[in-house]
Write a protein that holds these residues in place. Structure first.
Motif, PDB file in Angstrom:
ATOM      1  N   SER A  13       0.464  -1.133   0.228  1.00  0.00           N
ATOM      2  CA  SER A  13       0.429  -0.282   0.382  1.00  0.00           C
ATOM      3  C   SER A  13       0.985   1.482  -0.380  1.00  0.00           C
ATOM      4  CB  SER A  13      -1.137   0.090   1.054  1.00  0.00           C
ATOM      5  OG  SER A  13      -1.888   1.629   1.027  1.00  0.00           O
ATOM      6  N   ILE A  14       1.201   1.496  -1.348  1.00  0.00           N
ATOM      7  CA  ILE A  14       1.728   2.949  -0.994  1.00  0.00           C
ATOM      8  C   ILE A  14       0.625   4.555  -0.309  1.00  0.00           C
ATOM      9  CG2 ILE A  14       2.895   2.586  -3.988  1.00  0.00           C
ATOM     10  CD1 ILE A  14       0.952   4.376  -4.815  1.00  0.00           C
ATOM     11  N   SER A  15      -0.292   4.028   0.171  1.00  0.00           N
ATOM     12  CA  SER A  15      -0.850   5.521   1.303  1.00  0.00           C
ATOM     13  C   SER A  15      -0.739   4.501   2.283  1.00  0.00           C
ATOM     14  CB  SER A  15      -2.180   5.299   0.567  1.00  0.00           C
ATOM     15  OG  SER A  15      -3.086   4.055   0.231  1.00  0.00           O
ATOM     16  N   HIS A  16      -0.064   3.859   3.186  1.00  0.00           N
ATOM     17  CA  HIS A  16       0.147   3.786   4.565  1.00  0.00           C
ATOM     18  C   HIS A  16       0.923   4.787   5.287  1.00  0.00           C
ATOM     19  CE1 HIS A  16       0.467   0.828   7.948  1.00  0.00           C
ATOM     20  NE2 HIS A  16      -0.036   0.275   7.377  1.00  0.00           N
ATOM     21  N   PRO A  17      -0.362   4.752   6.542  1.00  0.00           N
ATOM     22  CA  PRO A  17       0.905   5.996   7.437  1.00  0.00           C
ATOM     23  C   PRO A  17       1.770   5.050   7.951  1.00  0.00           C
ATOM     24  CG  PRO A  17      -1.527   4.463   8.167  1.00  0.00           C
ATOM     25  CD  PRO A  17      -1.317   3.889   7.140  1.00  0.00           C
ATOM     26  N   ASP A  18       2.397   3.733   7.805  1.00  0.00           N
ATOM     27  CA  ASP A  18       3.692   3.786   8.115  1.00  0.00           C
ATOM     28  C   ASP A  18       4.984   4.627   7.089  1.00  0.00           C
ATOM     29  OD1 ASP A  18       5.797   1.858   8.343  1.00  0.00           O
ATOM     30  OD2 ASP A  18       5.747   2.458  10.479  1.00  0.00           O
ATOM     31  N   PRO A  19       5.489   4.986   7.009  1.00  0.00           N
ATOM     32  CA  PRO A  19       7.139   5.404   6.096  1.00  0.00           C
ATOM     33  C   PRO A  19       7.426   4.181   5.583  1.00  0.00           C
ATOM     34  CG  PRO A  19       7.724   6.484   8.167  1.00  0.00           C
ATOM     35  CD  PRO A  19       6.163   6.181   8.267  1.00  0.00           C
ATOM     36  N   GLU A  20       7.982   3.113   6.935  1.00  0.00           N
ATOM     37  CA  GLU A  20       8.591   1.859   5.682  1.00  0.00           C
ATOM     38  C   GLU A  20       7.650   1.574   5.530  1.00  0.00           C
ATOM     39  OE1 GLU A  20      11.279  -0.296   5.630  1.00  0.00           O
ATOM     40  OE2 GLU A  20      11.578   1.767   6.347  1.00  0.00           O
ATOM     41  N   TYR A  21       6.631   1.209   5.559  1.00  0.00           N
ATOM     42  CA  TYR A  21       5.544   0.190   4.837  1.00  0.00           C
ATOM     43  C   TYR A  21       5.074   0.852   3.196  1.00  0.00           C
ATOM     44  CZ  TYR A  21       0.917  -2.428   4.463  1.00  0.00           C
ATOM     45  OH  TYR A  21       0.096  -3.449   4.406  1.00  0.00           O
ATOM     46  N   LYS A  23       7.538   2.483   1.823  1.00  0.00           N
ATOM     47  CA  LYS A  23       8.994   2.714   1.440  1.00  0.00           C
ATOM     48  C   LYS A  23       8.657   0.974   0.607  1.00  0.00           C
ATOM     49  CE  LYS A  23      14.146   2.935   2.453  1.00  0.00           C
ATOM     50  NZ  LYS A  23      14.424   1.240   2.308  1.00  0.00           N
ATOM     51  N   ARG A  24       9.093  -0.452   1.225  1.00  0.00           N
ATOM     52  CA  ARG A  24       8.472  -0.699   0.846  1.00  0.00           C
ATOM     53  C   ARG A  24       7.523  -1.180   0.004  1.00  0.00           C
ATOM     54  NH1 ARG A  24      10.646  -5.283   5.186  1.00  0.00           N
ATOM     55  NH2 ARG A  24      12.347  -4.464   6.554  1.00  0.00           N
ATOM     56  N   SER A  25       6.674  -0.620  -0.099  1.00  0.00           N
ATOM     57  CA  SER A  25       5.463  -0.812  -0.798  1.00  0.00           C
ATOM     58  C   SER A  25       6.285  -0.066  -2.485  1.00  0.00           C
ATOM     59  CB  SER A  25       4.542  -0.577  -1.105  1.00  0.00           C
ATOM     60  OG  SER A  25       3.998  -1.541   0.302  1.00  0.00           O
ATOM     61  N   PHE A  28       8.636  -2.499  -4.055  1.00  0.00           N
ATOM     62  CA  PHE A  28       7.963  -3.545  -4.995  1.00  0.00           C
ATOM     63  C   PHE A  28       7.729  -3.025  -6.265  1.00  0.00           C
ATOM     64  CE2 PHE A  28       3.375  -5.164  -6.017  1.00  0.00           C
ATOM     65  CZ  PHE A  28       3.853  -6.466  -5.549  1.00  0.00           C
ATOM     66  N   PHE A  29       6.211  -2.074  -6.209  1.00  0.00           N
ATOM     67  CA  PHE A  29       6.307  -1.636  -7.479  1.00  0.00           C
ATOM     68  C   PHE A  29       7.813  -1.229  -8.197  1.00  0.00           C
ATOM     69  CE2 PHE A  29       2.228  -0.219  -5.904  1.00  0.00           C
ATOM     70  CZ  PHE A  29       2.066  -1.267  -6.395  1.00  0.00           C
ATOM     71  N   CYS A  30       8.943  -0.922  -8.210  1.00  0.00           N
ATOM     72  CA  CYS A  30      10.160  -0.456  -8.885  1.00  0.00           C
ATOM     73  C   CYS A  30      10.412  -1.914  -9.681  1.00  0.00           C
ATOM     74  CB  CYS A  30      10.952  -0.133  -8.193  1.00  0.00           C
ATOM     75  SG  CYS A  30      10.936   1.636  -7.921  1.00  0.00           S
ATOM     76  N   GLU A  70       8.068   9.042  -6.878  1.00  0.00           N
ATOM     77  CA  GLU A  70       8.968   7.699  -6.483  1.00  0.00           C
ATOM     78  C   GLU A  70       9.105   6.605  -7.464  1.00  0.00           C
ATOM     79  OE1 GLU A  70      12.348   8.427  -4.459  1.00  0.00           O
ATOM     80  OE2 GLU A  70      10.748   9.900  -4.620  1.00  0.00           O
ATOM     81  N   ILE A  71       7.480   6.096  -7.643  1.00  0.00           N
ATOM     82  CA  ILE A  71       7.243   4.779  -8.280  1.00  0.00           C
ATOM     83  C   ILE A  71       7.579   5.692 -10.594  1.00  0.00           C
ATOM     84  CG2 ILE A  71       5.795   3.422  -9.684  1.00  0.00           C
ATOM     85  CD1 ILE A  71       4.968   3.233  -6.408  1.00  0.00           C
TER      86      ILE A  71
END
Length: 209
Positions: A13-21, A23-25, A28-30, A70-71
């Motif tokens: 989820s690229i709209s998740h509240p957690d910044p690390e979450y 970042k990993r999302s 993932f897309f990249c 970023e993506i």
């Protein structure tokens, strides 16, 4: 023609509240954009991911926009287009309409960031029609999930109660040159997917000019 990495069931989820979450999302897309390049596929579908209902909508929109920016850097480098799909209003309150896609395209500002219309999603949400998507997105309408429903189900064209011939007429009226993707998700097709594809082809042979 459009690579669709998993972004609904798994924790992406690229709209998740957690910044690390987030970042990993984004990573993932990249990675999948790079995979699409190797597969010689020039489109990768992107979404916001599932939204948290108790999070401020303005903040969530900002996180989503920053993630997409970023993506898009990777997409531009690899020459891969990113058609973005709106989810239903039961999945996210922030990004479920054609106007949301149009607004995000303007804010992200990348020539590789485009829009996608899903016939069953728009009917399930009940706020837009294909005409609204055409009006809002114009030349940025790059891909269409052409699926029937009741609504809901993502069925073979003709097996639900959506106005599929009307959608086809609207797309023909703007000389739409993109693809009509079959996103067949109903469990009835799991054991015999070949029949679902053949039935879809039969429908198209009957209705396409």
């Amino acid at each position: 023609m459009c690579f669709t990495p998993e972004q609904y069931v798994y924790p992406v989820s690229i709209s998740h509240p957690d910044p690390e979450y987030r970042k990993r999302s984004v990573e993932f897309f990249c990675r999948h954009i790079e995979a699409a390049f190797l597969l010689e596929c020039d489109k990768v579908l992107v979404t916001t991911g599932i939204a948290y209902l108790d999070v401020d909508e303005t903040e969530m929109w900002k996180w989503c926009r920053e993630s997409l920016g970023e993506i898009c850097k990777t997409a531009e480098k690899e020459g891969i287009y990113l058609p973005m799909e709106a989810f239903t209003s039961f999945t996210t309150q922030v990004f479920n309409r054609a106007e949301h896609i149009s607004k995000m395209i303007k804010e992200v500002g990348s020539p590789y960031f485009k829009g996608l219309a899903d016939t069953d999603v728009m009917e399930t949400t009940g706020k837009d029609t294909i005409h609204d998507f055409i009006r809002e997105l114009g030349n940025n309408l790059m891909h269409v999930h052409f699926v029937d429903g009741n609504p809901g189900g993502h069925l073979v064209p003709g097996e639900g109660r959506l106005a599929m011939t009307e959608v086809l007429r609207e797309l023909n009226s703007i000389d739409y040159k993109g693809y009509l993707g079959l996103e067949l998700l109903d469990r009835r097709y799991v054991m015999n997917p070949e029949k679902a594809l053949k039935d879809s082809l039969t429908w198209f042979e009957k209705h396409l000019e």
